[in-house]
Design an enzyme around this catalytic site. Structure first.
Site, PDB file in Angstrom:
ATOM      1  N   SER A 193       0.790  -1.237   0.000  1.00 44.36           N
ATOM      2  CA  SER A 193       0.000   0.000   0.000  1.00 44.36           C
ATOM      3  C   SER A 193       0.819   1.283   0.000  1.00 44.36           C
ATOM      4  O   SER A 193       0.231   2.372  -0.023  1.00 44.36           O
ATOM      5  CB  SER A 193      -0.951   0.008   1.207  1.00 44.36           C
ATOM      6  OG  SER A 193      -2.013  -0.893   1.001  1.00 44.36           O
ATOM      7  N   LYS A 240      -0.138   3.830  -2.585  1.00 39.81           N
ATOM      8  CA  LYS A 240      -1.144   4.881  -2.445  1.00 39.81           C
ATOM      9  C   LYS A 240      -0.528   6.273  -2.279  1.00 39.81           C
ATOM     10  O   LYS A 240      -1.235   7.269  -2.412  1.00 39.81           O
ATOM     11  CB  LYS A 240      -2.075   4.551  -1.277  1.00 39.81           C
ATOM     12  CG  LYS A 240      -2.946   3.338  -1.579  1.00 39.81           C
ATOM     13  CD  LYS A 240      -3.637   2.787  -0.346  1.00 39.81           C
ATOM     14  CE  LYS A 240      -4.349   1.492  -0.711  1.00 39.81           C
ATOM     15  NZ  LYS A 240      -4.443   0.560   0.403  1.00 39.81           N
ATOM     16  N   SER A 247      -5.989   3.200   4.782  1.00 42.03           N
ATOM     17  CA  SER A 247      -5.378   2.545   3.614  1.00 42.03           C
ATOM     18  C   SER A 247      -6.418   1.826   2.776  1.00 42.03           C
ATOM     19  O   SER A 247      -6.268   0.656   2.432  1.00 42.03           O
ATOM     20  CB  SER A 247      -4.270   1.571   4.050  1.00 42.03           C
ATOM     21  OG  SER A 247      -3.446   1.211   2.969  1.00 42.03           O
ATOM     22  N   LYS A 293       3.271   6.406   5.099  1.00 45.81           N
ATOM     23  CA  LYS A 293       2.377   5.338   4.636  1.00 45.81           C
ATOM     24  C   LYS A 293       2.898   3.954   4.968  1.00 45.81           C
ATOM     25  O   LYS A 293       4.067   3.660   4.774  1.00 45.81           O
ATOM     26  CB  LYS A 293       2.182   5.456   3.113  1.00 45.81           C
ATOM     27  CG  LYS A 293       1.075   4.564   2.563  1.00 45.81           C
ATOM     28  CD  LYS A 293      -0.296   5.055   2.982  1.00 45.81           C
ATOM     29  CE  LYS A 293      -1.378   4.025   2.769  1.00 45.81           C
ATOM     30  NZ  LYS A 293      -1.320   2.909   3.741  1.00 45.81           N
TER      31      LYS A 293
END
Length: 283
Positions: free
Chosen positions: A45, A48, A105, A227
């Site tokens: 992720s 993202k 997320s 993140k």
């Protein structure tokens, strides 16, 4: 008797569980210290970050687009993996949905954002003018990667679920993180511990949702993003940003052995990186 490996060194960076790591200057993304920094690995992720960068770049051209209402599609609703927990037919603004992308997320949020913005972008090379907006958005992610000089990076989706050749490197993520943190709205969102909002439905109801940031480092003073990412193929990943006095550092860890380990790896690398920074400054 069994032979032994050499004595552990007392100098050098800490021992970590991750497959690759990088410590970079927070303003430029230039790597200062690293290990396996150019190895192409699954990003999970951390993908993202780019999803948000592409959306916010378009919003800089059309500021009103952040106020546009996104109607959650069935495809977004049915996206597997981590979720912002919206349902098909529910609506909220692009600006709020970016929190659903970056805090819990939401894989589903990434698809909804791709569908929303994709129609404004060129089609993938070799595709017809009728190309799916989501495919157009992923193509724009790849164009942006090339424009930023991310030579090890290739995107196949908006969320980071494992896909052939959907790969990046610690070096590229450090450079991307530095770019993203220069965007005020991105920096504000990823430093937010939790966010509540009201979603409405085409069916006529409304409900409240609360999103909590998956990044545990926000509980510690000095950390301000960025993140997390976890899949079986990627292991536990984390891109982090920290500020002390007038200096900013980025730490990227890819392929840590567990969720807990990625935080230990990251904090140990930050501590060592700050020590080196202070040592060089004292010379």
């Amino acid at each position: 008797s069994l032979s032994k490996d050499p004595l552990d060194p007392i100098e050098g960076p800490p021992f970590v569980t991750c497959k690759a790591w990088g410590i970079a200057d927070g303003k430029t993304g230039r790597l200062l210290w690293s290990h396996n920094e150019s190895e192409r690995l699954n990003p999970a992720s951390t993908t993202k970050i780019m999803t948000a960068v592409v959306a916010l770049a378009e919003a800089q051209q059309r500021p009103e687009s952040l106020r546009d209402q996104v109607v959650f599609s069935t495809r977004a609703d049915q996206t597997i993996g981590s979720s912002c927990r919206l349902r098909a037919g529910e609506t909220l603004s692009v600006d709020e949905l970016l929190y659903g992308l970056l805090l819990p997320s939401g894989n589903d949020a990434s698809v909804a954002i791709g569908e929303q913005f994709g129609r404004h972008f060129d089609t993938p090379e070799g595709s017809s003018e009728e190309a799916d907006p989501l495919d157009r958005f992923v193509a724009q992610m790849n164009r942006t990667a090339r424009s930023l000089g991310l030579e090890d990076t290739r995107y196949r989706n908006t969320h980071g679920m494992t896909a052939p050749d959907h790969l990046t490197s610690a070096r590229d993520l450090a450079r991307l993180a530095a770019h993203a943190m220069q965007i005020p709205r991105f920096r504000e969102i990823v430093s937010t511990a939790q966010r509540g909002c009201t979603v409405r439905s085409l069916a006529g109801y409304s409900r409240n949702v609360l999103w909590k940031n998956t990044n545990r480092l926000l509980r510690i003073e000095g950390y301000c993003g960025i993140k997390t990412g976890t899949t079986d193929a990627a292991g536990a990943c984390l891109v982090s940003y920290s500020s002390r006095s007038d200096r900013d550092l980025i730490v990227v860890v890819l392929g840590s052995s567990s969720s807990d380990a990625r935080y230990t790896d990251t904090r140990n690398l930050f501590r060592w990186g700050w020590q080196q920074t202070l040592r060089f400054a004292a010379r």
